[in-house]
Structures are given as structure tokens and as C-alpha cells.
Design a protein around this motif. Structure first.
Motif, mmCIF file in Angstrom:
data_model
loop_
_atom_site.group_PDB
_atom_site.id
_atom_site.type_symbol
_atom_site.label_atom_id
_atom_site.label_comp_id
_atom_site.label_asym_id
_atom_site.label_seq_id
_atom_site.Cartn_x
_atom_site.Cartn_y
_atom_site.Cartn_z
ATOM 1 N N SER A 64 6.197 11.335 -4.727
ATOM 2 C CA SER A 64 6.050 10.045 -5.395
ATOM 3 C C SER A 64 6.503 8.962 -4.432
ATOM 4 C CB SER A 64 6.892 10.000 -6.675
ATOM 5 O OG SER A 64 8.260 9.927 -6.357
ATOM 6 N N GLU A 65 6.239 7.723 -4.789
ATOM 7 C CA GLU A 65 6.627 6.619 -3.913
ATOM 8 C C GLU A 65 8.144 6.551 -3.716
ATOM 9 O OE1 GLU A 65 6.181 5.244 -8.100
ATOM 10 O OE2 GLU A 65 4.809 6.218 -6.719
ATOM 11 N N LYS A 66 8.908 7.108 -4.634
ATOM 12 C CA LYS A 66 10.374 7.125 -4.510
ATOM 13 C C LYS A 66 10.832 8.101 -3.419
ATOM 14 C CE LYS A 66 10.760 6.200 -9.391
ATOM 15 N NZ LYS A 66 11.054 6.780 -10.692
ATOM 16 N N LYS A 126 -1.029 5.971 -3.737
ATOM 17 C CA LYS A 126 -1.797 6.304 -4.938
ATOM 18 C C LYS A 126 -2.421 7.678 -4.768
ATOM 19 C CE LYS A 126 -5.434 4.750 -7.975
ATOM 20 N NZ LYS A 126 -6.516 3.830 -8.235
#
Length: 150
Positions: A64-66, A126
Motif C-alpha cells: 500500500s502507499e503507506k 494505484k
């Protein structure tokens, strides 16, 4: 083939074992962290130059972006991540029949050209694809100096 004994003398990581199934030997060889450790896993990256920017795309499935860290310092863009193995007390390690998703870390660095505008770096994430756009500095027209004759 199942009755063939394969001795591990050629594989120091597996020394001390006798494997009766050659396919089990291959499975243990390729799943052993000693041979293919956490450091061998990394993203697939494409870099291309466009008219007014540079584009870096990295495939990062399952993240994920985290999980992603981007750092820009001294014209070097570094992307990195670390993912820790999930601990599940209900399913002991011996219960796994095959386990390929493990903890891993990676870091990739890219030396950016001198014509990049470091203040305009943008990143989007994304569907497992990280896209980093680094704009180029606008080209400056040559300065024309008027020469006066006295």
C-alpha cells in the motif's frame, strides 16, 4: 524417479540431509532463505523520458502507499519498503505446505539528470503501480547581450 536418492554434498546449505525425492530437493533449494534471501526480491521498474518530464514506474503488488518510502537527496531518488512477515499463532510454521510470501526489504536508487526540477516530484500509487513523475527544468533561452560601441 521417486526412488532415486539425492545426496546434498554439492549444496552446503542443505548438508546433512538425504532427500529421496529430487523435486523436494529443488523445492527446498529454491525456498531456502539461505540461497534466496529477503534481499533478492525487488520491484520491476521502467524509466522513460518524456518531453517535459522523466517517468519512473515500479510494480509493487501487495503493498500500500503507506509501505512505500520515497526520498530525494543530492539528485538521487530512492524508493524503499519493508514488509514484515505476518505472525499467525493459530497456524504454526510446521503447518505450511508451501510458503513463498515472506518478509522482505528493498531499496532502489536512481541518479536523476541535472535538468530535473527537484521541487516538482510527484508520486501516485494505484493498483500496485507506483508512478513517479519528475519534471524537467524549463529550458532557458540564451541571454542576448547588447554590445555598445563608443
Amino acid at each position: 524417479m521417486k526412488s532415486m536418492n539425492v545426496y546434498d554434498l554439492a549444496f552446503p546449505a542443505l548438508r546433512g540431509t538425504v532427500v529421496t525425492d529430487p523435486f523436494a530437493l529443488l523445492d527446498s533449494f529454491f525456498s531456502d532463505d539461505f540461497v534466496f534471501g529477503r534481499e533478492t526480491r525487488g520491484p520491476v521498474v521502467d524509466v522513460r523520458e518524456e518531453k517535459d518530464s522523466y517517468l519512473i514506474e515500479a510494480e509493487l503488488p501487495g503493498l500500500s502507499e503507506k509501505d512505500i518510502k520515497l526520498e530525494l537527496k543530492d539528485n538521487v531518488l530512492t524508493m524503499s519498503t519493508a514488509r514484515d512477515e505476518e505472525k499467525n499463532e493459530k497456524a504454526p510454521e510446521a503447518g505450511w505446505m508451501r510458503r513463498e510470501r515472506r518478509s522482505f526489504r528493498f531499496s532502489r536508487s536512481f541518479a536523476l539528470p541535472e535538468d530535473t526540477d527537484q521541487e516538482s516530484v510527484k508520486a501516485t500509487f494505484k493498483d500496485g503501480l507506483l508512478t513517479v513523475v519528475v519534471a524537467k527544468k524549463p529550458e532557458t533561452a540564451p541571454k542576448v547581450v547588447q554590445v555598445n560601441v563608443n
